[in-house]
Design a protein around this motif. Sequence first.
Motif, PDB file in Angstrom:
ATOM      1  N   LEU A  30       0.827  -1.202   0.000  1.00  0.00           N
ATOM      2  CA  LEU A  30       0.000   0.000   0.000  1.00  0.00           C
ATOM      3  C   LEU A  30       0.862   1.254   0.000  1.00  0.00           C
ATOM      4  O   LEU A  30       0.587   2.216  -0.723  1.00  0.00           O
ATOM      5  N   ALA A  31       1.930   1.238   0.794  1.00  0.00           N
ATOM      6  CA  ALA A  31       2.818   2.398   0.844  1.00  0.00           C
ATOM      7  C   ALA A  31       3.483   2.637  -0.512  1.00  0.00           C
ATOM      8  O   ALA A  31       3.559   3.776  -0.996  1.00  0.00           O
ATOM      9  N   VAL A  32       3.945   1.558  -1.149  1.00  0.00           N
ATOM     10  CA  VAL A  32       4.562   1.684  -2.473  1.00  0.00           C
ATOM     11  C   VAL A  32       3.548   2.190  -3.483  1.00  0.00           C
ATOM     12  O   VAL A  32       3.849   3.045  -4.327  1.00  0.00           O
ATOM     13  N   LEU A  33       2.320   1.659  -3.397  1.00  0.00           N
ATOM     14  CA  LEU A  33       1.275   2.075  -4.328  1.00  0.00           C
ATOM     15  C   LEU A  33       0.972   3.563  -4.186  1.00  0.00           C
ATOM     16  O   LEU A  33       0.840   4.280  -5.188  1.00  0.00           O
ATOM     17  N   LEU A  34       0.883   4.043  -2.950  1.00  0.00           N
ATOM     18  CA  LEU A  34       0.577   5.460  -2.737  1.00  0.00           C
ATOM     19  C   LEU A  34       1.703   6.353  -3.250  1.00  0.00           C
ATOM     20  O   LEU A  34       1.448   7.424  -3.835  1.00  0.00           O
ATOM     21  N   LEU A  35       2.931   5.913  -3.056  1.00  0.00           N
ATOM     22  CA  LEU A  35       4.064   6.688  -3.579  1.00  0.00           C
ATOM     23  C   LEU A  35       4.055   6.702  -5.108  1.00  0.00           C
ATOM     24  O   LEU A  35       4.291   7.733  -5.731  1.00  0.00           O
ATOM     25  N   ALA A  36       3.783   5.533  -5.701  1.00  0.00           N
ATOM     26  CA  ALA A  36       3.722   5.460  -7.159  1.00  0.00           C
ATOM     27  C   ALA A  36       2.573   6.304  -7.705  1.00  0.00           C
ATOM     28  O   ALA A  36       2.679   6.925  -8.761  1.00  0.00           O
ATOM     29  N   ALA A  41      -9.193  -0.247   0.083  1.00  0.00           N
ATOM     30  CA  ALA A  41     -10.118  -0.146  -1.038  1.00  0.00           C
ATOM     31  C   ALA A  41      -9.994   1.205  -1.729  1.00  0.00           C
ATOM     32  O   ALA A  41      -9.962   1.297  -2.959  1.00  0.00           O
ATOM     33  N   HIS A  42      -9.917   2.280  -0.941  1.00  0.00           N
ATOM     34  CA  HIS A  42      -9.742   3.611  -1.514  1.00  0.00           C
ATOM     35  C   HIS A  42      -8.461   3.681  -2.336  1.00  0.00           C
ATOM     36  O   HIS A  42      -8.454   4.172  -3.471  1.00  0.00           O
ATOM     37  N   ALA A  43      -7.372   3.194  -1.773  1.00  0.00           N
ATOM     38  CA  ALA A  43      -6.070   3.315  -2.420  1.00  0.00           C
ATOM     39  C   ALA A  43      -5.997   2.539  -3.723  1.00  0.00           C
ATOM     40  O   ALA A  43      -5.303   2.955  -4.656  1.00  0.00           O
ATOM     41  N   THR A  44      -6.707   1.408  -3.794  1.00  0.00           N
ATOM     42  CA  THR A  44      -6.638   0.575  -4.995  1.00  0.00           C
ATOM     43  C   THR A  44      -7.700   0.924  -6.028  1.00  0.00           C
ATOM     44  O   THR A  44      -7.855   0.216  -7.026  1.00  0.00           O
TER      45      THR A  44
END
Length: 288
Positions: free
Chosen positions: A39-45, A129-132
């Motif tokens: 999740l952290a990597v996804l938010l940074l990306a 769910a929000h992040a994805t």
Amino acid sequence: MSTTWFGDTPPPKPPRTAAGYGLALVRGLPLALLVFGGLAVLLLARLVERPFFGAARPITPFITVFVCRNALRIIGLALEVEGTPMNGPGAAVANHSSWLDIFVLNASKRIYFVSKSEVAQWPGIGWLAHATGTVFIDRDRAQARAQAVVFAERLVAGHRLLFFPEGTSSDGRRVLPFKTTLFAAFFAPALRDSLGVQPISVIYKAPQDADPRLYGWWGDMSFAGHLVTMLARSQHGTVEVVYHPPIRVADYPDRKALAAACEAQVRAGFERRAGRVPPDLEGSVEEG
């Protein structure tokens, strides 16, 4: 309004042993690191992705697929896939057994879930769910036009949207009747002539020494308790995902006909791989 399926008595809780708790810890720590680290990597990306691509998300869905595939490996649940996921934008519908479906369906192909609005408020799961990129909706026929606008925007961005027409999870041994409300959005003028919907059957098979309803999550079962049960088992079974040929929305006169066609495909695939559930096990759905 939300729905909850209540079937027969839930399977007895397995005895919790020191070995089981130890295994849950051994699996739980790397699973937490994988999910929240991902999740952290996804938010940074996403910070880089959003300014250049907006809603298109050409990079971050691959992070979700990686996390979900490896989450299944950590849990020990083997994944088998039949058929080919649809390419390009479109919609998909599947039967719903458990929170495990999120990992299972994301492990095969990048998708975006359509979920009831209440999920957005759930601790932990709501954030993920929000992040994805989950689409949150109200299962209200009066909202069909507004939902069609949201669906169209996401489809134009190249997203493949997946929702569970049963409206609830079950014990994993049946396909519940499909609710037709969300299918109305697919008949909007901007979508009807070009949209395809892919039915997907998801079949969980418990190991021989376990209750066949092991992977189901229904009624008032707690998420934490079910998660610990999954992590504490020394051996797991398999989950089979069957991708059926996409159905053209334009070939059907209305939402009820389209829903019936999708349900027939999902049910046929489920029964072919899992066997039909006797009528006395059908259970009930309560609204509240």
